[in-house]
Scaffold this motif. Sequence first.
Motif, mmCIF file in Angstrom:
data_model
loop_
_atom_site.group_PDB
_atom_site.id
_atom_site.type_symbol
_atom_site.label_atom_id
_atom_site.label_comp_id
_atom_site.label_asym_id
_atom_site.label_seq_id
_atom_site.Cartn_x
_atom_site.Cartn_y
_atom_site.Cartn_z
ATOM 1 N N ASN A 1 0.803 -1.382 -0.110
ATOM 2 C CA ASN A 1 -0.055 0.167 0.034
ATOM 3 C C ASN A 1 0.896 1.432 -0.097
ATOM 4 O OD1 ASN A 1 -1.954 -1.931 0.208
ATOM 5 N ND2 ASN A 1 -2.853 -1.076 2.056
ATOM 6 N N VAL A 2 1.714 1.519 -0.765
ATOM 7 C CA VAL A 2 2.644 2.639 -1.008
ATOM 8 C C VAL A 2 1.823 3.635 -1.761
ATOM 9 C CG1 VAL A 2 4.869 1.157 -1.066
ATOM 10 C CG2 VAL A 2 3.442 1.659 -3.377
ATOM 11 N N PRO A 3 2.344 4.926 -1.614
ATOM 12 C CA PRO A 3 1.629 6.194 -2.155
ATOM 13 C C PRO A 3 1.521 5.981 -3.678
ATOM 14 C CG PRO A 3 3.238 6.811 -0.470
ATOM 15 C CD PRO A 3 3.307 5.426 -0.658
ATOM 16 N N THR B 1 -8.425 -11.413 11.665
ATOM 17 C CA THR B 1 -7.388 -11.809 12.264
ATOM 18 C C THR B 1 -6.413 -10.408 12.539
ATOM 19 O OG1 THR B 1 -6.652 -12.096 10.118
ATOM 20 C CG2 THR B 1 -6.972 -13.965 11.327
ATOM 21 N N MET B 2 -6.585 -9.428 11.930
ATOM 22 C CA MET B 2 -6.200 -8.309 11.960
ATOM 23 C C MET B 2 -6.579 -7.657 13.244
ATOM 24 S SD MET B 2 -6.217 -6.372 8.291
ATOM 25 C CE MET B 2 -5.094 -6.659 6.932
ATOM 26 N N PHE B 3 -7.814 -7.602 13.483
ATOM 27 C CA PHE B 3 -8.560 -7.096 14.760
ATOM 28 C C PHE B 3 -8.042 -7.961 15.938
ATOM 29 C CE2 PHE B 3 -11.501 -5.166 11.831
ATOM 30 C CZ PHE B 3 -11.702 -3.851 12.388
ATOM 31 N N ILE B 4 -7.696 -9.170 15.628
ATOM 32 C CA ILE B 4 -7.318 -10.018 16.797
ATOM 33 C C ILE B 4 -5.731 -9.586 17.334
ATOM 34 C CG2 ILE B 4 -6.450 -12.347 17.521
ATOM 35 C CD1 ILE B 4 -9.000 -13.232 15.849
ATOM 36 N N SER B 5 -4.912 -9.375 16.224
ATOM 37 C CA SER B 5 -3.657 -8.869 16.463
ATOM 38 C C SER B 5 -3.563 -7.503 16.962
ATOM 39 C CB SER B 5 -2.591 -8.983 15.039
ATOM 40 O OG SER B 5 -2.786 -10.274 14.453
ATOM 41 N N GLU B 6 -4.344 -6.584 16.680
ATOM 42 C CA GLU B 6 -4.252 -5.378 17.335
ATOM 43 C C GLU B 6 -4.710 -5.469 18.796
ATOM 44 O OE1 GLU B 6 -5.585 -3.622 13.056
ATOM 45 O OE2 GLU B 6 -7.015 -3.676 14.481
ATOM 46 N N LEU B 7 -5.968 -6.202 19.081
ATOM 47 C CA LEU B 7 -6.357 -6.385 20.365
ATOM 48 C C LEU B 7 -5.395 -6.943 21.291
ATOM 49 C CD1 LEU B 7 -9.962 -7.573 19.546
ATOM 50 C CD2 LEU B 7 -9.534 -5.531 20.912
ATOM 51 N N ILE C 1 1.213 0.981 5.181
ATOM 52 C CA ILE C 1 1.824 0.347 3.942
ATOM 53 C C ILE C 1 1.913 -1.295 3.823
ATOM 54 C CG2 ILE C 1 4.168 0.259 2.878
ATOM 55 C CD1 ILE C 1 4.561 3.297 3.668
ATOM 56 N N VAL C 2 2.105 -1.605 5.221
ATOM 57 C CA VAL C 2 2.242 -3.140 5.151
ATOM 58 C C VAL C 2 1.526 -3.172 6.643
ATOM 59 C CG1 VAL C 2 3.604 -5.414 5.683
ATOM 60 C CG2 VAL C 2 4.157 -3.680 3.910
ATOM 61 N N PHE C 3 0.543 -4.382 6.757
ATOM 62 C CA PHE C 3 -0.054 -4.470 8.149
ATOM 63 C C PHE C 3 0.951 -5.155 9.073
ATOM 64 C CE2 PHE C 3 -2.021 -7.493 11.140
ATOM 65 C CZ PHE C 3 -2.735 -6.475 11.602
ATOM 66 N N ASP C 4 0.695 -4.230 10.164
ATOM 67 C CA ASP C 4 1.475 -4.637 11.507
ATOM 68 C C ASP C 4 0.709 -3.974 12.612
ATOM 69 O OD1 ASP C 4 3.327 -3.310 13.742
ATOM 70 O OD2 ASP C 4 4.442 -4.731 12.630
ATOM 71 N N PRO C 5 0.316 -4.621 13.409
ATOM 72 C CA PRO C 5 -0.635 -4.286 14.332
ATOM 73 C C PRO C 5 -0.281 -3.180 15.203
ATOM 74 C CG PRO C 5 0.207 -6.479 15.176
ATOM 75 C CD PRO C 5 0.637 -6.204 13.737
ATOM 76 N N GLY C 6 1.056 -3.144 15.509
ATOM 77 C CA GLY C 6 1.602 -1.927 16.475
ATOM 78 C C GLY C 6 1.494 -0.585 15.594
#
Length: 552
Positions: free
Chosen positions: A66-68, A286-292, A262-267
Motif C-alpha cells: 500500500n505505497v503512495p 485476524t487483523m483485529f485479533i492481532s491489534e487487540l 503500507i504493510v499490516f503491522d498491528p503496532g
Amino acid sequence: MIHMTTIGNMLDDTASKYQEKEALVYHERGLRYTFGEFQAICNQAARGFMSLGIQKGENIAIWATNVPEWVISQFATAKMGGVLVTVNTSYRVHELEYLLRQSESTTLLLMDSYRDANYLAMIQEICPELQTCEPGALQSKRLPHLKNVIYLGDEQQPGMFLWSDLLERATWVTEEERNARQAMLSPDDVINMQYTSGTTGFPKGVMLSHVNIVNNAIKVAECQRLGLADKVCIPVPFFHCFGCVMGTLACVATGATMVPVIVFDPGVVLAVVEAERCTALYGVPTMFISELNHPSFAERDLSSLRTGIMAGSLCPIEVMKKVVDQMGIRDITIAYGQTEASPVITQTVPEDSLERKVSTVGRLHAEVEAKIIDPATGDILPPGVQGELCTRGYLVMKGYYNMPEETVKAIDHEGWLHTGDLATVDEEGYYRITGRLKDMIIRGGENIYPREVEEFLYTHPKVLDVQIIGVPDVKYGEQVLACIRVKPHETLSEDEVRDYCEGKIAHYKIPRYIQFVDEYPMTASGKIQKFKLREQALELFGQSNPNQTGTA
C-alpha cells in the motif's frame, strides 16, 4: 440511485468542493495531500502514463504493497483510461507470469521486494530481456504484450523506467490532451481487473467498470455513515477490493481522508489510529485479533474510533465484542460479498444490534437484488431455507477477461451472478452465509482455491494424487490441509512438501497440515468425497467454531 460517473470525474468533483481538505495521509512517511494536491499528482501521473503511448483500455498491472504510488496510480489510470490490474503481493514467479500473460498487460509497476519475495529478481527471471533493452522497448519471449516496466524505487534498474521518470514525462502530454482522454471514458468502461480463482483452479480476471466500483464504494460508505469528518485507517491490501474499493474509493466518494498503512503491522496500525485520530478502521478478523493482543494496545488512545468494516473471513463473536467494548468501535459494520460483485452485496449498519452483527452479514445494499435458490432446480426458496445466494444489479462484473465460457457459468442469461455461497435470509431481510457450494478456503481474508494448489502439487515427482481441503482455525478462520497419496515405492515427508512449495506459490497457500493417505473416500461412481475428508480432518486437526458468521 445509480451514479453514472467515472472514477476520474468523481475525484474531480470531490476536489472541486474540498480543495484544502486532507485527502491522503501516510503517517509512516510524513506524506500529506489535500484533495487539490492529490488531484494534481494524479493528473500528472495520468499524463506520464499517456506519454508511454498507453491507450484507453490497455491493461496496467501493479505489484506493490500500500505505497503512495499505488493509490496515485489507481486514480491516474482511471483518468486516462488504463485498466488497473491488481497483483497479489504474495505471488511468486509462476503466479506472476500467468497473471501478466493472461491479462495481456502492457505495463507493470512494481516495488523491489516484499517480505522474503524479491520482485525484481522474479520479473528479471521471467523477462531476461530487461537486462539489455531500453525502458519502454521490452520484447519479452514469455510475455509478448509487456512493453513497459516501471520501478517504484530510486535506483535505476536495467530496462525499467523509474516512477520519477513517469512524473517527469508528464510534460510530454498537455493537460488539454489528458482532459480530452478523460472525457472519452464511459462509466460502463472496464477500469479495474482483479484476479480470483474458481473451480477451474486457474485465476480469472474479474472485469469491473466505473459504475460497478464507484457505486459500491458509495453504498459501503453510506452503511458506515462516512463523511467529511472521517479519517479511515486502511491496513487491508489495496490489491483486494477491500482496500481499493471499500477503502480508497469510498473515501474519495465522501470526502473522508484516506490513511493507509503500507504493510499490516498491528503496532503500526494502533500508532497510526492514535496519532491521526482515525474515526474508522478496516480489517479482517485476524487483523483485529492481532491489534487487540498487541503489547501496546492498553497504552493507545483509540477514543476517536467510531466505525469501520470487518470482512473477508469468519467473524468470531468474542472478537466482535472486544472490538466494540475495548476498541470502542461501536458502529463497526460487517460486509459480505465477492470480487465479482464489486465486491459488497450485504452489509450491516450502525443501528443493527450486536447480535445481528455477529450472526448475520446484514441486509442488501440499495439498488441490489438477491435471491436464494435451490442449487439443483433453480427454484427460489422461502425465508429460512438454505440455498445458493444469487445477486443482480449494477454491482455484477462485466465478466472474466478472455474467458467467455467461465463468464457464462457465473452469470446466467437473466443477469444473475451465482455466488456459489450457501445462505439463508430471514423475514426481515438479514442474510446468513452458511457454507459454500465450491470448496474455496478463506484463510485470514485470503481466498484459496483447492484446485490451484492441487495442480501445483501434482508437479511434485513423488505425488500420485492430492486433495486440498480447509480445516477450521480459531486465528485464521481456516487452514489448508493437503491429503497426499505418494507414488509407489517412494517416500515423502511433510518438510519436503513445504520446501517444494516455498518460493513457488504464495505463502498463505502452502499447506499448514499434511496428511499422507493410501486412498480417498469415494462415491460409487468414483468421485472423491471431499466432505468425508473434511470430517476426518476435523477429528485430527480442526476445532469447530460454532459462533461465527461468514463475511466478504
